[in-house]
Design a protein around this motif. Structure first.
Motif, PDB file in Angstrom:
ATOM      1  N   LEU A  28       0.832  -1.216   0.000  1.00  0.00           N
ATOM      2  CA  LEU A  28       0.000   0.000   0.000  1.00  0.00           C
ATOM      3  C   LEU A  28       0.863   1.261   0.000  1.00  0.00           C
ATOM      4  O   LEU A  28       0.569   2.229  -0.708  1.00  0.00           O
ATOM      5  CB  LEU A  28      -0.941   0.006   1.205  1.00  0.00           C
ATOM      6  CG  LEU A  28      -2.131  -0.943   1.129  1.00  0.00           C
ATOM      7  CD1 LEU A  28      -2.837  -1.029   2.485  1.00  0.00           C
ATOM      8  CD2 LEU A  28      -3.104  -0.493   0.048  1.00  0.00           C
ATOM      9  N   VAL A  29       1.944   1.240   0.771  1.00  0.00           N
ATOM     10  CA  VAL A  29       2.872   2.379   0.779  1.00  0.00           C
ATOM     11  C   VAL A  29       3.479   2.550  -0.611  1.00  0.00           C
ATOM     12  O   VAL A  29       3.536   3.660  -1.146  1.00  0.00           O
ATOM     13  CB  VAL A  29       3.977   2.196   1.850  1.00  0.00           C
ATOM     14  CG1 VAL A  29       5.067   3.250   1.691  1.00  0.00           C
ATOM     15  CG2 VAL A  29       3.391   2.238   3.255  1.00  0.00           C
ATOM     16  N   THR A  30       3.892   1.449  -1.220  1.00  0.00           N
ATOM     17  CA  THR A  30       4.508   1.499  -2.547  1.00  0.00           C
ATOM     18  C   THR A  30       3.550   2.088  -3.576  1.00  0.00           C
ATOM     19  O   THR A  30       3.902   3.024  -4.294  1.00  0.00           O
ATOM     20  CB  THR A  30       4.943   0.085  -2.990  1.00  0.00           C
ATOM     21  OG1 THR A  30       5.885  -0.420  -2.047  1.00  0.00           O
ATOM     22  CG2 THR A  30       5.574   0.114  -4.378  1.00  0.00           C
ATOM     23  N   VAL A  31       2.350   1.562  -3.637  1.00  0.00           N
ATOM     24  CA  VAL A  31       1.379   1.990  -4.656  1.00  0.00           C
ATOM     25  C   VAL A  31       0.951   3.437  -4.442  1.00  0.00           C
ATOM     26  O   VAL A  31       0.921   4.228  -5.391  1.00  0.00           O
ATOM     27  CB  VAL A  31       0.157   1.039  -4.664  1.00  0.00           C
ATOM     28  CG1 VAL A  31      -0.974   1.597  -5.500  1.00  0.00           C
ATOM     29  CG2 VAL A  31       0.574  -0.330  -5.176  1.00  0.00           C
ATOM     30  N   THR A  32       0.638   3.816  -3.198  1.00  0.00           N
ATOM     31  CA  THR A  32       0.176   5.190  -2.972  1.00  0.00           C
ATOM     32  C   THR A  32       1.304   6.202  -3.078  1.00  0.00           C
ATOM     33  O   THR A  32       1.052   7.382  -3.311  1.00  0.00           O
ATOM     34  CB  THR A  32      -0.524   5.321  -1.597  1.00  0.00           C
ATOM     35  OG1 THR A  32       0.360   4.875  -0.577  1.00  0.00           O
ATOM     36  CG2 THR A  32      -1.821   4.539  -1.561  1.00  0.00           C
ATOM     37  N   THR A  33       2.537   5.747  -2.950  1.00  0.00           N
ATOM     38  CA  THR A  33       3.678   6.647  -3.140  1.00  0.00           C
ATOM     39  C   THR A  33       4.029   6.773  -4.622  1.00  0.00           C
ATOM     40  O   THR A  33       4.221   7.871  -5.134  1.00  0.00           O
ATOM     41  CB  THR A  33       4.908   6.138  -2.365  1.00  0.00           C
ATOM     42  OG1 THR A  33       4.586   6.045  -0.983  1.00  0.00           O
ATOM     43  CG2 THR A  33       6.092   7.063  -2.551  1.00  0.00           C
ATOM     44  N   ALA A  34       4.097   5.661  -5.321  1.00  0.00           N
ATOM     45  CA  ALA A  34       4.545   5.666  -6.712  1.00  0.00           C
ATOM     46  C   ALA A  34       3.489   6.178  -7.683  1.00  0.00           C
ATOM     47  O   ALA A  34       3.831   6.751  -8.715  1.00  0.00           O
ATOM     48  CB  ALA A  34       4.987   4.265  -7.124  1.00  0.00           C
ATOM     49  N   PHE A  35       2.219   5.977  -7.365  1.00  0.00           N
ATOM     50  CA  PHE A  35       1.190   6.271  -8.360  1.00  0.00           C
ATOM     51  C   PHE A  35       0.226   7.386  -7.988  1.00  0.00           C
ATOM     52  O   PHE A  35      -0.526   7.845  -8.834  1.00  0.00           O
ATOM     53  CB  PHE A  35       0.418   4.994  -8.693  1.00  0.00           C
ATOM     54  CG  PHE A  35       1.323   3.925  -9.246  1.00  0.00           C
ATOM     55  CD1 PHE A  35       1.944   4.087 -10.473  1.00  0.00           C
ATOM     56  CD2 PHE A  35       1.607   2.792  -8.520  1.00  0.00           C
ATOM     57  CE1 PHE A  35       2.812   3.128 -10.978  1.00  0.00           C
ATOM     58  CE2 PHE A  35       2.464   1.812  -9.006  1.00  0.00           C
ATOM     59  CZ  PHE A  35       3.070   1.983 -10.241  1.00  0.00           C
ATOM     60  N   GLY A  48       1.480   8.465  -0.074  1.00  0.00           N
ATOM     61  CA  GLY A  48       1.984   7.264   0.576  1.00  0.00           C
ATOM     62  C   GLY A  48       2.180   7.373   2.076  1.00  0.00           C
ATOM     63  O   GLY A  48       2.103   6.369   2.792  1.00  0.00           O
ATOM     64  N   ASP A  49       2.422   8.578   2.571  1.00  0.00           N
ATOM     65  CA  ASP A  49       2.618   8.722   4.011  1.00  0.00           C
ATOM     66  C   ASP A  49       1.385   8.277   4.793  1.00  0.00           C
ATOM     67  O   ASP A  49       1.510   7.776   5.906  1.00  0.00           O
ATOM     68  CB  ASP A  49       2.980  10.160   4.364  1.00  0.00           C
ATOM     69  CG  ASP A  49       4.413  10.507   3.999  1.00  0.00           C
ATOM     70  OD1 ASP A  49       5.138   9.617   3.503  1.00  0.00           O
ATOM     71  OD2 ASP A  49       4.816  11.664   4.192  1.00  0.00           O
ATOM     72  N   SER A  50       0.206   8.430   4.211  1.00  0.00           N
ATOM     73  CA  SER A  50      -1.011   7.995   4.915  1.00  0.00           C
ATOM     74  C   SER A  50      -0.958   6.507   5.232  1.00  0.00           C
ATOM     75  O   SER A  50      -1.370   6.077   6.318  1.00  0.00           O
ATOM     76  CB  SER A  50      -2.256   8.310   4.087  1.00  0.00           C
ATOM     77  OG  SER A  50      -2.268   7.565   2.873  1.00  0.00           O
ATOM     78  N   MET A  51      -0.432   5.702   4.318  1.00  0.00           N
ATOM     79  CA  MET A  51      -0.338   4.260   4.553  1.00  0.00           C
ATOM     80  C   MET A  51       0.763   3.933   5.563  1.00  0.00           C
ATOM     81  O   MET A  51       0.657   2.973   6.325  1.00  0.00           O
ATOM     82  CB  MET A  51      -0.092   3.509   3.246  1.00  0.00           C
ATOM     83  CG  MET A  51      -1.231   3.632   2.246  1.00  0.00           C
ATOM     84  SD  MET A  51      -2.795   3.014   2.887  1.00  0.00           S
ATOM     85  CE  MET A  51      -3.776   4.511   2.822  1.00  0.00           C
ATOM     86  N   ILE A  52       1.802   4.773   5.602  1.00  0.00           N
ATOM     87  CA  ILE A  52       2.836   4.603   6.627  1.00  0.00           C
ATOM     88  C   ILE A  52       2.222   4.844   8.003  1.00  0.00           C
ATOM     89  O   ILE A  52       2.422   4.057   8.934  1.00  0.00           O
ATOM     90  CB  ILE A  52       4.022   5.553   6.372  1.00  0.00           C
ATOM     91  CG1 ILE A  52       4.783   5.097   5.129  1.00  0.00           C
ATOM     92  CG2 ILE A  52       4.932   5.645   7.607  1.00  0.00           C
ATOM     93  CD1 ILE A  52       5.845   6.059   4.657  1.00  0.00           C
TER      94      ILE A  52
END
Length: 188
Positions: A28-35, A48-52
């Motif tokens: 989830l961190v990867t996808v919300t950060t990269a896309f 992505g920070d939200s998923m962190i």
């Protein structure tokens, strides 16, 4: 496999559900950060920070930190910013630490059953400082201090967007008692 704990050859117990949840949060961190990103001259801001924050609020300490670090680094590799992978892995690990420390304190007092609570909301302040300070230092070392100062304003957007998404999703997950249902007996 009805039992969540699997005994390994060395005799240690491995909690399959916990490992799976850690991998899910890293993804989830990867996808919300990269896309989900907002481009800037030397990188990007993202959601992505939200998923962190969610992962660190739900998973036991080291697992939340691992998910944050791996997810952030993979996002930089996938998104075409390999030079940022190592700084991001370090910074994102430290982003999770305030939530982990907060969760340890909440557990000690028997109040770690919710994602969104006043102590976790307060942890948005130090995690934002980690993001801004960490990327300022990394940017300065990699591209020079003038570039770091020029990028400084964009580093505030990333944790701000992350905080809003974290609060919205965390409140929804609290409404369905996600934390208690997904990892009963495993939390912290």
């Amino acid at each position: 496999m009805n039992n969540q704990n699997v005994k390994t050859k060395t005799g240690s117990n491995v909690n399959v559900k916990l490992i799976t949840m850690t991998a899910m949060f890293a993804a989830l961190v990867t996808v919300t950060t990269a896309f989900i990103k907002i481009p800037s001259p030397l990188g990007y801001s993202h959601a992505g920070d939200s998923m962190i924050y969610l992962g660190a609020s739900i998973l036991p300490g080291p697992f939340g930190i691992i998910a944050a670090s791996i997810g952030g680094a993979l996002a930089d590799l996938i998104a075409g910013y390999p030079q940022w992978a190592i700084p991001t892995a370090i910074i994102k690990a430290f982003n999770a630490v305030p939530f982990v420390l907060c969760a340890m304190m909440l557990k000690k007092h028997g109040k770690d059953n919710k994602i969104i609570n006043i102590p976790n909301l307060l942890m948005l302040i130090p995690t934002t400082m980690v993001t801004v300070g960490g990327y300022f230092i990394a940017n300065g070392l990699m591209y020079g201090w003038a570039a770091a100062i020029g990028e400084l304003a964009t580093w505030w957007l990333q944790p701000g967007v992350g905080a809003l998404i974290y609060i919205a999703i965390g409140a929804g997950l609290d409404a369905i008692k996600f934390k208690q249902k997904m990892l009963p007996g495993v939390l912290r």
